[in-house]
Design a protein around this motif. Structure first.
Motif, PDB file in Angstrom:
ATOM      1  N   MET A 141       0.833  -1.213   0.000  1.00  0.00           N
ATOM      2  CA  MET A 141       0.000   0.000   0.000  1.00  0.00           C
ATOM      3  C   MET A 141       0.870   1.266   0.000  1.00  0.00           C
ATOM      4  O   MET A 141       0.769   2.117   0.871  1.00  0.00           O
ATOM      5  CB  MET A 141      -0.955   0.048   1.209  1.00  0.00           C
ATOM      6  CG  MET A 141      -1.879  -1.132   1.324  1.00  0.00           C
ATOM      7  SD  MET A 141      -2.912  -1.338  -0.139  1.00  0.00           S
ATOM      8  CE  MET A 141      -2.949  -3.127  -0.206  1.00  0.00           C
ATOM      9  N   GLY A 143       3.865   1.726   0.741  1.00  0.00           N
ATOM     10  CA  GLY A 143       4.769   1.881   1.872  1.00  0.00           C
ATOM     11  C   GLY A 143       4.064   2.179   3.184  1.00  0.00           C
ATOM     12  O   GLY A 143       4.709   2.388   4.201  1.00  0.00           O
ATOM     13  N   ARG A 144       2.715   2.191   3.169  1.00  0.00           N
ATOM     14  CA  ARG A 144       2.002   2.585   4.387  1.00  0.00           C
ATOM     15  C   ARG A 144       1.824   1.442   5.388  1.00  0.00           C
ATOM     16  O   ARG A 144       1.469   1.666   6.535  1.00  0.00           O
ATOM     17  CB  ARG A 144       0.658   3.220   4.030  1.00  0.00           C
ATOM     18  CG  ARG A 144       0.872   4.554   3.315  1.00  0.00           C
ATOM     19  CD  ARG A 144      -0.376   5.356   3.201  1.00  0.00           C
ATOM     20  NE  ARG A 144      -1.248   4.864   2.146  1.00  0.00           N
ATOM     21  CZ  ARG A 144      -2.256   5.554   1.642  1.00  0.00           C
ATOM     22  NH1 ARG A 144      -2.534   6.742   2.108  1.00  0.00           N
ATOM     23  NH2 ARG A 144      -2.992   5.065   0.678  1.00  0.00           N
ATOM     24  N   MET A 145       2.025   0.188   4.916  1.00  0.00           N
ATOM     25  CA  MET A 145       1.952  -0.958   5.829  1.00  0.00           C
ATOM     26  C   MET A 145       3.077  -1.939   5.491  1.00  0.00           C
ATOM     27  O   MET A 145       3.582  -1.949   4.375  1.00  0.00           O
ATOM     28  CB  MET A 145       0.622  -1.695   5.682  1.00  0.00           C
ATOM     29  CG  MET A 145      -0.578  -0.901   6.138  1.00  0.00           C
ATOM     30  SD  MET A 145      -2.037  -1.958   6.299  1.00  0.00           S
ATOM     31  CE  MET A 145      -2.223  -2.596   4.656  1.00  0.00           C
TER      32      MET A 145
ATOM     33  N   ASP B 126      -0.771  -1.594  -5.423  1.00  0.00           N
ATOM     34  CA  ASP B 126      -0.965  -1.813  -3.983  1.00  0.00           C
ATOM     35  C   ASP B 126       0.125  -2.698  -3.379  1.00  0.00           C
ATOM     36  O   ASP B 126       0.610  -2.438  -2.300  1.00  0.00           O
ATOM     37  CB  ASP B 126      -2.367  -2.366  -3.693  1.00  0.00           C
ATOM     38  CG  ASP B 126      -2.712  -3.619  -4.492  1.00  0.00           C
ATOM     39  OD1 ASP B 126      -1.986  -3.942  -5.445  1.00  0.00           O
ATOM     40  OD2 ASP B 126      -3.708  -4.280  -4.159  1.00  0.00           O
ATOM     41  N   GLY B 228       1.072  -4.730   9.368  1.00  0.00           N
ATOM     42  CA  GLY B 228       1.252  -3.817  10.491  1.00  0.00           C
ATOM     43  C   GLY B 228       1.903  -2.532  10.037  1.00  0.00           C
ATOM     44  O   GLY B 228       2.130  -2.325   8.843  1.00  0.00           O
TER      45      GLY B 228
END
Lengths: 330, 260
Positions: A141, A143-145, B126, B228
């Motif tokens: 995503m 780099g968001r997760m 994604d 996470g």
């Protein structure tokens, strides 16, 4: 009998190794079992023996050199044909390669031949307690997760993203080198030509790089980013892949895994989301300032100073503040 | 030339409803609440197939997606852009699927259908893995080139000439024998925008629907056990105040660091 539990694969391009190849050794140190640190390099290419010596001397790991005639142009299809029977014989638990186009061409075929998983663009690896199973980490995503991936005891082929496994030189006894010759298989892919790398020289020399991402909204706003860059001595303008692909900036101004790797004293990321594709090319910067409208943007995980703001409003104010301070000290 | 363009329905990264942390306590994640659209890299792959069709007589493009009911939106758009037929492999299931699962379904569909060329985007926006194309190639025992941005199909029936940016920015020109799999990078061939009239017609066109369970797929080989927050590589200090105050604070900080 397997000659090594972990096999690292390197190839030679114009007589040289990819400068990121040492990161594979750092990855192997993190992945190796405490009780069994058995790692072997396999290096392929024309005149591969001298770089095989470098790998053995610098990492202390045994090396198998597959030296090929000059006519054997490096392609993933050729690597796949050569590596499949050797790896099938060795049956390693883990095969590590860099996440480059050539290794992406062949990783799936190798994984299928070894009945292994293939985990791509790996950024971290550790052994789980108490099972001792390997867990691979990579961001998703934009780099968001981070996702943690397991193979359930199956062997793994991994392609490692450059820039995430820092390698430190250490004193080591040079290891043994084994030479192999292989019959040259027919290949369904042929390399016709290789053009020289095209990177804007200013990017490598700049002390300050101001980079534009999709978040700048429109090519008109590039003028603002350009004016910001002009506030700094020895500065250069750069862009993310998306900005260069859109034609807003020349392709040779792209910073990232598929563009230039830079390490300026100051990097100002304007409207850049922070996907690993971009971050891999700029993490060597000394000081990173990120300006983004979205407080959840991944770029803030890679920044020292963060500003959550609308670029169209903020950049003119910042330029004014920088210019004013400059006048005050003149 | 018979082509299969593989297209993914991905979350819209600009949608504020896109979750960026686990959506249950077990570390699982799904994005049903967020909007989705066609993966941008797959738009380039489809455009590449449309440009090949323009120079190769008797060409046909099947657009294929694997996903939940709402993923069929990308097939409508592909038909609007000029694909000849839409194939929806209907697969429900939450979380992040293994690329082996998706590639196994595509290969099972493609196996007996004699495609000369299978195209995928260089990666999905994604997940950014770029694995489905090469795994399909491996399963069908076809040569594979990843991240090409130019394809020249005018040379003859036997092969294609491709260009790509290799590591370090070097530009490679390669020839690949058909049948083959290529993955297409953004940049070279800007995707066309579907005309409204074509979109309206595309909405009437019947899609070929196949349940994933009806195909002989392959084992997943790997699974995402948790998602996470990413590690913070640096400790970010956020500046606060009005935009003007932030601008002055940043200018002062950069000056203190000797950067201007």
């Amino acid at each position: 009998m397997a000659p090594a539990r972990i096999v690292l694969i390197a190839d030679v391009e114009e007589g040289r190794l990819d400068p990121a190849v040492w990161e594979l050794a750092a990855m192997a140190s993190a992945a190796a079992d405490e009780a069994d640190r058995d790692v072997r390099w396999m290096v392929l290419g024309h005149e591969a023996s001298s770089v095989g010596g470098q790998l053995a001397a610098k990492t202390g790991c045994a090396v198998t050199v597959v030296s090929l005639p000059p006519a054997a142009a490096p392609t993933g299809a050729l690597w796949s044909e050569i590596l499949r029977p050797i790896l099938d014989d060795w049956q390693p638990d883990l095969v590590g390669m860099l996440h480059t186009t050539r290794f992406q061409d062949c990783a799936a075929a190798l994984a299928l031949a070894l009945d292994a998983a293939w985990i791509a663009a790996v950024q971290g690896v550790y052994r789980q307690v108490p099972t001792n199973d390997l867990v691979f980490q990579r961001t998703v995503m934009g780099g968001r997760m981070t996702a943690e991936i397991e193979t359930g005891g199956r062997p793994a082929v991994i392609t490692v993203l450059p820039g995430y496994f820092p390698y430190e030189d250490r004193e080591t006894a040079p290891a043994a080198i084994e030479m192999r010759t292989v019959p040259l298989p027919a290949s369904r892919i042929r390399l016709v030509a290789v053009g020289a790398a095209d990177c804007e020289p200013a990017l490598k020399q700049a002390e300050t790089i101001v980079a534009a991402g999709r978040g700048i909204g429109s090519p008109e706003n590039l003028a603002l980013v350009e004016r910001l860059a002009a506030c700094f001595p020895r500065s250069a303008l750069a862009g993310s892949r998306i900005v260069c692909d859109a034609g807003w900036l020349a392709p040779n101004r792209q910073v990232g895994v598929t563009g230039a790797s830079v390490a300026p004293k100051l990097y100002i990321a304007c409207g850049i989301s922070g996907a690993h594709q971009h971050v891999g090319g700029m993490q060597g910067a000394e000081l990173v300032v990120a300006i983004n409208r979205d407080s959840r943007a991944a770029i803030f995980n890679h920044a020292d100073i963060g500003v959550v703001a609308d670029l169209e409003v903020f950049l003119p104010l910042l330029i004014e503040a920088l210019e004013k301070e400059e006048m005050a000290t003149d | 030339m018979k082509m299969l363009a593989c297209i993914k329905f991905v979350p819209d990264s600009d949608d504020a409803a896109l979750p960026v942390k686990p959506t249950n306590t077990a570390g699982a994640w799904d994005w049903e609440a967020a909007a989705g659209r066609m993966n941008r890299y797959d738009e380039y792959a489809l455009e590449a197939s449309l440009q090949l069709k323009a120079v190769r007589a008797a060409s046909r493009i099947d657009a294929l997606t694997v996903g939940a009911e709402r993923a069929q939106a990308v097939l409508r758009r592909a038909l609007g852009m000029g694909a000849d037929h839409g194939v929806h492999i209907v697969r429900t299931g939450q979380g992040l699927p293994s690329p082996f699962t998706i590639a196994g379904l595509i290969a099972a569909y493609a196996k007996a259908r004699d495609y000369d060329l299978i195209l995928c985007g260089a990666m999905s926006e994604d997940l950014m893995q770029g694995q489905v194309g090469p795994i399909v190639a491996g399963l069908l025992n076809r040569p594979c080139l990843t991240s090409v941005h130019a394809l020249d199909g005018s040379a003859g029936r036997a092969g294609l000439r491709c260009e790509r940016d290799a590591q370090g920015g070097r530009r490679e020109t390669l020839e690949i024998d058909l049948p083959a799999v290529v993955t297409v990078q953004s940049g070279g061939m800007p995707p066309r925008y579907p005309a409204l009239s074509k979109m309206l017609r595309a909405n009437q066109y019947p899609l070929e629907r196949i349940a994933a369970e009806a195909l002989h797929g392959i084992e997943a080989r790997q699974r995402v056990v948790a998602v996470g927050a990413p590690a913070k590589e640096r400790r970010v200090q956020f500046l606060d105040g009005s935009a003007d105050e932030k601008a002055h604070r940043l200018a002062a900080l950069l000056r203190a660091r000797g950067r201007i």
